[in-house]
Design an enzyme around this catalytic site. Sequence first.
Site, PDB file in Angstrom:
ATOM      1  N   HIS A 114      -4.194  14.633  -9.175  1.00 36.35           N
ATOM      2  CA  HIS A 114      -4.434  13.240  -9.562  1.00 36.35           C
ATOM      3  C   HIS A 114      -3.582  12.801 -10.747  1.00 36.35           C
ATOM      4  O   HIS A 114      -3.251  11.618 -10.873  1.00 36.35           O
ATOM      5  CB  HIS A 114      -5.920  13.035  -9.871  1.00 36.35           C
ATOM      6  CG  HIS A 114      -6.779  13.043  -8.635  1.00 36.35           C
ATOM      7  ND1 HIS A 114      -6.964  11.937  -7.842  1.00 36.35           N
ATOM      8  CD2 HIS A 114      -7.473  14.042  -8.036  1.00 36.35           C
ATOM      9  CE1 HIS A 114      -7.745  12.225  -6.818  1.00 36.35           C
ATOM     10  NE2 HIS A 114      -8.075  13.504  -6.919  1.00 36.35           N
ATOM     11  N   ASN A 120      -2.316  12.936  -3.511  1.00 34.83           N
ATOM     12  CA  ASN A 120      -3.184  13.439  -4.579  1.00 34.83           C
ATOM     13  C   ASN A 120      -3.665  14.855  -4.291  1.00 34.83           C
ATOM     14  O   ASN A 120      -3.745  15.695  -5.194  1.00 34.83           O
ATOM     15  CB  ASN A 120      -4.383  12.500  -4.762  1.00 34.83           C
ATOM     16  CG  ASN A 120      -4.068  11.309  -5.649  1.00 34.83           C
ATOM     17  OD1 ASN A 120      -3.172  11.374  -6.487  1.00 34.83           O
ATOM     18  ND2 ASN A 120      -4.784  10.223  -5.461  1.00 34.83           N
ATOM     19  N   GLU A 132      -4.598   2.370  -4.510  1.00 27.11           N
ATOM     20  CA  GLU A 132      -3.137   2.439  -4.374  1.00 27.11           C
ATOM     21  C   GLU A 132      -2.562   1.166  -3.780  1.00 27.11           C
ATOM     22  O   GLU A 132      -1.443   1.157  -3.282  1.00 27.11           O
ATOM     23  CB  GLU A 132      -2.745   3.640  -3.505  1.00 27.11           C
ATOM     24  CG  GLU A 132      -3.148   3.546  -2.048  1.00 27.11           C
ATOM     25  CD  GLU A 132      -4.542   4.091  -1.756  1.00 27.11           C
ATOM     26  OE1 GLU A 132      -4.799   4.456  -0.602  1.00 27.11           O
ATOM     27  OE2 GLU A 132      -5.370   4.157  -2.692  1.00 27.11           O
ATOM     28  N   ASP A 162       0.848  -1.193   0.000  1.00 26.56           N
ATOM     29  CA  ASP A 162       0.000   0.000   0.000  1.00 26.56           C
ATOM     30  C   ASP A 162       0.884   1.245   0.000  1.00 26.56           C
ATOM     31  O   ASP A 162       1.831   1.340   0.789  1.00 26.56           O
ATOM     32  CB  ASP A 162      -0.900  -0.001   1.240  1.00 26.56           C
ATOM     33  CG  ASP A 162      -1.882   1.163   1.234  1.00 26.56           C
ATOM     34  OD1 ASP A 162      -2.893   1.060   0.521  1.00 26.56           O
ATOM     35  OD2 ASP A 162      -1.631   2.159   1.941  1.00 26.56           O
TER      36      ASP A 162
END
Length: 331
Positions: free
Chosen positions: A186, A181, A217, A173
């Site tokens: 993004h 972000n 993610e 992760d």
Amino acid sequence: MPTSRPRLLLVDDDTNVIQLMAKTLAPLAQLRFATCGEDALRLAHEEVPDLVLLDAEMPGMSGFQVCETMQHDPLLDEVPVIFVTSHSEEAVEAAGLALGAADFITKPIRPAILAARVGNHLRFKLARDQLKRQALIDGLTGVANRRVFDEQLLKEWARAQRAQLPLALLMVDIDHFKPFNDRYGHQQGDVTLKAVAQALQGVVKRPSDLVARYGGEEFVVVLPDTSLDGARQIADSMLQAVQQLAIAHDASATAPWVTVSIGGACFDACGGPQAGGVVTIEMDEQDVLQDGGGSLLQAADAALYEAKHGGRARAVFYALCRPQPTGDGKG
């Protein structure tokens, strides 16, 4: 990226026929040979071929029986088979086609016809494989998608049980990705997802290892025939590979660059308490048979939770113990 040459498996109890086919087909593909049905199936499992040329009539296990066995094997059921036979009767050809054969070539073999027909089938097979790969790749990151992961985990779990081999799984992760972000946008987030995916992919070396995007993610890594120590080494290499990308992350509470947290789980024979404080989960035989890899995924997810809540940018592992055979003394 360069692709390897197609793989052909030639099966005939007559070595003269194999030699003739090999001389004709060597420029087209990598070749492996078998002179009986049992060896053909063994070789096909060791390295799945792109095409099988199969003698219809052999002592012991016939070509028809080999083809039928392949059709019921999830590993081999999509491999095209061309029967090579001295029979030209319509009933024989119909029987072969009913079993799923792609084509028939009659003996005596004519090299030019053999090369042309095999070449056509190889081109069709490789084009089909390319379309299939495109459908199974995550469009953003270029690694496998969730569907591939689900299928691979199920397959490798079954193989680990059958062959009594270890199986490891990593969940990866990206730390503090939402703040990333928010801070960088993004579009830069997508660039970072792709960079991290490729860094993870660059660590694994074996064709059997799989890196896939799990969602958002998160990534997953399936590591067949990999012990707990081996999985730890790979996880450490992945932590370093992502850190070496040196992608700035001013909004991270962990480091000034992008990092990842990793939860790992390994299913293997456990001989006692695991080193390094690894949580050990014992499984009984019935659970293993019905599991399909779900417990491995659940354990990796729990380990990831611990890694994230223990400071992030680290790997935590759980160990799943396979049931050990026990003798009851009865004979």
